[in-house]
Design a protein around this motif. Structure first.
Motif, PDB file in Angstrom:
ATOM      1  N   ASP A 190      -1.315   6.348   6.351  1.00 24.20           N
ATOM      2  CA  ASP A 190      -2.040   7.380   5.880  1.00 24.20           C
ATOM      3  C   ASP A 190      -1.328   8.586   6.493  1.00 24.20           C
ATOM      4  OD1 ASP A 190      -4.516   5.868   4.285  1.00 24.20           O
ATOM      5  OD2 ASP A 190      -4.012   5.088   6.528  1.00 24.20           O
ATOM      6  N   LYS A 221       0.988  -1.221  -0.087  1.00 23.91           N
ATOM      7  CA  LYS A 221       0.293  -0.031   0.136  1.00 23.91           C
ATOM      8  C   LYS A 221       0.841   1.058  -0.020  1.00 23.91           C
ATOM      9  CE  LYS A 221      -3.222   2.117   3.311  1.00 23.91           C
ATOM     10  NZ  LYS A 221      -3.508   2.038   4.661  1.00 23.91           N
ATOM     11  N   LYS A 226     -11.793 -11.523  10.395  1.00 25.76           N
ATOM     12  CA  LYS A 226     -11.386 -10.123   9.937  1.00 25.76           C
ATOM     13  C   LYS A 226     -10.833  -9.983   8.503  1.00 25.76           C
ATOM     14  CE  LYS A 226     -13.161  -7.926  13.457  1.00 25.76           C
ATOM     15  NZ  LYS A 226     -14.200  -7.129  13.423  1.00 25.76           N
ATOM     16  N   GLU A 267     -12.449  -0.824  17.408  1.00 26.29           N
ATOM     17  CA  GLU A 267     -12.508   0.288  16.225  1.00 26.29           C
ATOM     18  C   GLU A 267     -11.562   1.192  16.359  1.00 26.29           C
ATOM     19  OE1 GLU A 267     -16.435   1.973  15.802  1.00 26.29           O
ATOM     20  OE2 GLU A 267     -16.863  -0.083  14.624  1.00 26.29           O
ATOM     21  N   LYS A 289     -10.996  13.123   9.612  1.00 30.62           N
ATOM     22  CA  LYS A 289     -11.691  11.727   9.452  1.00 30.62           C
ATOM     23  C   LYS A 289     -12.721  11.501  10.523  1.00 30.62           C
ATOM     24  CE  LYS A 289      -8.964   9.666   6.715  1.00 30.62           C
ATOM     25  NZ  LYS A 289      -9.021   8.772   5.471  1.00 30.62           N
ATOM     26  N   ALA A 336      -8.955  -4.943  12.580  1.00 31.57           N
ATOM     27  CA  ALA A 336      -9.656  -4.277  11.477  1.00 31.57           C
ATOM     28  C   ALA A 336     -10.061  -3.072  12.337  1.00 31.57           C
ATOM     29  CB  ALA A 336     -10.388  -5.065  10.812  1.00 31.57           C
ATOM     30  N   LYS A 366     -10.953   1.215  12.789  1.00 30.66           N
ATOM     31  CA  LYS A 366     -11.136   2.364  11.962  1.00 30.66           C
ATOM     32  C   LYS A 366      -9.810   3.155  11.905  1.00 30.66           C
ATOM     33  CE  LYS A 366     -16.143   3.195  11.755  1.00 30.66           C
ATOM     34  NZ  LYS A 366     -16.952   3.102  12.813  1.00 30.66           N
ATOM     35  N   LYS A 374     -14.924  -9.272   4.936  1.00 32.17           N
ATOM     36  CA  LYS A 374     -15.975  -8.423   5.375  1.00 32.17           C
ATOM     37  C   LYS A 374     -17.331  -9.360   5.371  1.00 32.17           C
ATOM     38  CE  LYS A 374     -14.326  -3.857   5.829  1.00 32.17           C
ATOM     39  NZ  LYS A 374     -13.271  -4.209   6.226  1.00 32.17           N
ATOM     40  N   GLY A 397      -6.058  -5.049   7.379  1.00 32.40           N
ATOM     41  CA  GLY A 397      -7.581  -4.465   7.728  1.00 32.40           C
ATOM     42  C   GLY A 397      -7.969  -3.204   8.042  1.00 32.40           C
ATOM     43  N   ALA A 398      -6.842  -2.522   8.499  1.00 23.86           N
ATOM     44  CA  ALA A 398      -7.285  -1.363   9.316  1.00 23.86           C
ATOM     45  C   ALA A 398      -7.593  -0.206   8.262  1.00 23.86           C
ATOM     46  CB  ALA A 398      -5.921  -0.810   9.719  1.00 23.86           C
ATOM     47  N   ASP A 399      -8.710   0.615   8.449  1.00 21.56           N
ATOM     48  CA  ASP A 399      -9.072   1.652   7.694  1.00 21.56           C
ATOM     49  C   ASP A 399      -7.893   2.570   7.406  1.00 21.56           C
ATOM     50  OD1 ASP A 399     -11.342   0.288   7.009  1.00 21.56           O
ATOM     51  OD2 ASP A 399     -12.575   1.498   8.382  1.00 21.56           O
ATOM     52  N   THR A 400      -7.559   3.282   8.550  1.00 22.69           N
ATOM     53  CA  THR A 400      -6.489   4.365   8.711  1.00 22.69           C
ATOM     54  C   THR A 400      -5.509   3.986   9.648  1.00 22.69           C
ATOM     55  OG1 THR A 400      -8.565   5.872   8.323  1.00 22.69           O
ATOM     56  CG2 THR A 400      -6.524   6.843   9.002  1.00 22.69           C
TER      57      THR A 400
END
Lengths: 267, 416
Positions: free
Chosen positions: B393, A237, B252, B297, A263, B352, B354, B255, B373-376
């Motif tokens: 990120d 990534k 995880k 989360e 966010k 996983a 957020k 989904k 699997g982590a969003d951010t």
């Protein structure tokens, strides 16, 4: 009582890297070690030997170089060592490996089933955790996994603490058993100088496919239902924004807070 | 000497070494030869060769070919049908991964085409209708239920017996299980009992409807992709000649789709004669402080850079402010700063969240595998070259001992 501990020589995967130019594993300089989880299995075996006077046999399957880890196990106190080795075993998946090791254990125990067979919970190169359970099936012996503590008496009655997702399962049973051991079980001991001197001279039994009387179609690549079709580097990534806050930590904090606000991760 | 799965034609080999470079297993090397002008040809080490055939594609001269060997396999492969999910439950609560796998199974069923059904294999004692219906709502067309007092608690040996009997009776083409403590332990023995292959910890599954190279019959092959060598490479594995094709998947990784109560399905009770349990569960000891980081989360994680156990206290403070929990890398567990239950990564838990906010974690491949699997991801590290920045990120290069207290202060001020 006869205890067999199965160990594996693995590359120290924490140091294995992929060559970004050629997409191949860079194995140069990667050390071979005893699979870390097997160290705990060996220690449990040694504890049983110490407390109940059991005979302890270590078994490994691998190339001749794997003798190194057998000597180390002998130096720590194992009574005898078996190297299961042949070109014919090459390319074995977990089914063929389980079959081969179980046949070798039978051979090493004179056709009898040992009282206790110990494995590490998994090997760090394959990470499958399948060979211990597989051997339990071929030996037709009850399976107990993720053992964190083993309390065994001379009559073969045991109680174990098994690490499960919902907590520690305290489980009772009677030998024979195949058990897989986790890291929290113990701290592996070091070999003494006297142990090393004894181990250097100790004989190591080498068993090939003929010695274990294996069915040729069930060993090696031919005996393996699973086939590796392709290998490729893991998807990468791309990194996002980067802030240099070495001079001023406040810049970093500001960037984090703003990012969290954007966010919606802070109220 | 084992036969190698490839054949190198010494007359065609030009000594270019493309196969040596293309082999991910170090199975090929150049050896002295009089076969060509160079005096060197490629040779294969059969014990290292994994039959991936990458070298066959890599060779520009067509000097390497596959050797198709007669191998043993399951008889009457065409009788094996349908995609199964092992419906793991504890005290009547179905593991979340079961619903994730059923969601994936819907996709695989579509790829497989007409006639394929999804079945859930549910073992337990006094199982409620609600549990069974939840599997149908998640995608199961059939729920095979083995309800027996000996299945009240998980016991590996009875579980093996029950699932192996179901497989022998109904012949599924594919069975998936969660790579949970239970799934990993007994499923491996089931695979051996029914004499088939099992691929652990798959991160990708795909169906290919194809011709069997040995028999010529049409069949479904499940492409099972998993990380190997501590996540340094990805390997796609298939089980061409044995059935069922078995795979485990970590929680995880896939989904779960929301349940659909309008779905219908059959519930079939299976009366099996089972072996007696070989061990007895005396009690389950749960740690009241135990948290499942896989379900959080927001995670605030620390690694080697934290330098000592006390410094984790500040992470707990930060996690509390953000409404999350504390996680850690393997280095922090090995150093004894953080309990293993909070470890993220290949030998720990897949997470996983957020938000994954991590301090002093360099990003070893095994760790990165766990946070896929982590969003951010926000990473703070003093080494600008740390691999963690490649996936973050937001990356902050700086001193975490300055940043953590300042961040705590900033968040407290926002609250006030």
């Amino acid at each position: 009582m006869h205890v067999v501990v199965c160990i594996k020589q693995v590359p120290d995967t924490t140091n294995v890297r992929i060559n970004p130019k050629t997409n191949t594993l860079m194995r140069e300089g990667v050390e071979s070690i005893i699979n870390p989880f097997d160290e705990y299995a060996l220690e449990e075996g040694l504890k049983v030997k110490d407390s109940l006077g059991a005979r302890l046999t270590v078994v490994t399957m691998g190339p001749p170089q794997a003798t190194v880890i057998l000597r180390e196990a002998l130096a720590r106190g194992a009574d005898d060592a078996v190297l299961v080795s042949s070109r014919a075993f090459g390319g074995a998946d977990t089914l063929a490996t389980s079959y081969t090791i179980s046949m070798a254990i039978r051979k090493a125990c004179g056709g009898k089933t040992p009282d206790l067979v110990l494995f590490g919970k998994q090997a760090i190169d394959g990470d499958t955790a399948q060979v211990g359970p597989g051997v339990s099936e071929f030996l037709d012996v009850p399976l107990v996994t993720y053992v964190q503590a083993l309390r065994l008496t001379a009559d073969g009655a045991y109680e174990v603490d098994s690490q499960m997702d919902d907590g520690l399962h305290v489980v009772q049973g009677k030998l024979p058993a195949v058990m897989t051991v986790v890291k929290e079980a113990s701290t592996p001991r070091f070999a003494s100088l006297a142990g090393w001197m004894k181990a250097a001279k100790a004989p190591i039994t080498v068993l090939d496919e003929k010695a274990i009387e294996a069915d040729p179609i069930r060993i090696g690549l031919k005996g393996s239902p699973t086939k590796v079709v392709t290998i490729f580097p893991p998807p990468v990534k791309g990194g996002g924004e980067k802030v240099d806050a070495r001079e001023n930590a406040a810049d970093g904090v500001k960037a984090i807070v703003e990012f969290l606000e954007k966010k919606g991760l802070v109220k | 000497m084992a036969d190698a799965p490839i054949l190198i034609d010494s007359a065609k080999c030009m000594g270019c070494q493309k196969c040596v470079k293309g082999c991910g297993f170090g199975a090929l090397s150049m050896v002295d030869s009089t076969a060509n002008k160079l005096g060197k040809i490629a040779a294969v080490d059969p014990s290292a060769c994994k039959a991936c055939y990458a070298c066959v594609k890599a060779c520009p001269f067509g000097a390497i070919s596959e050797v198709r060997q007669k191998i043993y396999g399951t008889e009457n492969i065409e009788e094996y049908k349908n995609i199964w999910v092992f419906a793991e439950q504890t005290n009547g609560v179905v593991a979340e991964v079961v619903y994730e796998l059923l969601t994936k199974a819907i996709e695989l069923k579509k790829e497989r085409g007409e006639g394929c059904k999804i079945a859930a294999a549910l073992l337990g004692s006094n199982l409620t209708d609600e549990v069974k219906q939840s599997l149908i709502a998640a995608g199961a067309d059939i729920v095979y239920v083995v309800d027996d007092p000996s299945l009240k608690d998980y016991e590996a040996n009875v579980y093996v017996d029950a699932v192996a009997q179901l497989v022998a009776k109904h012949k599924p083409e594919v069975i998936l299980a969660g790579a949970t403590a239970i799934g990993r332990a007994f499923f491996a023995r089931v695979a051996v009992k029914v004499r088939t292959g099992l691929t652990a910890d798959c991160t990708m599954l795909k169906v290919e409807n194809t011709e069997n190279k040995d028999t010529g019959a049409m069949q479904m092959l499940l492409h099972q992709t998993r990380p190997a060598f501590g996540g340094n490479i990805m390997a796609t594995i298939m089980t061409p000649n044995h059935r069922p094709q078995m795979a485990t998947v970590r929680p995880k990784v896939f989904k779960k789709a929301p349940p659909d109560a309008s779905r219908t399905g059959e519930i079939l009770a299976e009366a099996l004669s089972l072996i007696a349990p070989q061990t007895k569960l005396l009690k389950t000891v749960t740690d009241p402080d135990a948290i499942n980081i896989a379900e959080m989360e927001i995670l605030v994680a620390g690694g080697r850079g934290l330098q000592k156990a006390e410094n984790f206290k500040q992470l707990f403070k930060l996690a509390e402010l953000l409404g999350g929990e504390v996680a850690c890398s393997r280095a922090a567990v090995d150093a004894g700063w953080c309990p293993v239950g909070r470890q993220v990564g290949q030998t720990g838990k897949m997470v996983a969240p957020k938000l994954y906010l991590c301090f002093g974690i360099s990003g070893a491949i095994q760790h990165l595998e766990g946070i896929r699997g982590a969003d951010t991801i926000i990473a703070i590290n003093n080494d600008p070259m740390a691999p963690i920045f490649g996936v973050a990120d937001l990356g902050i290069v700086g001193d975490l001992f300055e940043i953590i207290p300042a961040l705590i202060k900033a968040l407290e001020e926002r609250k006030a």
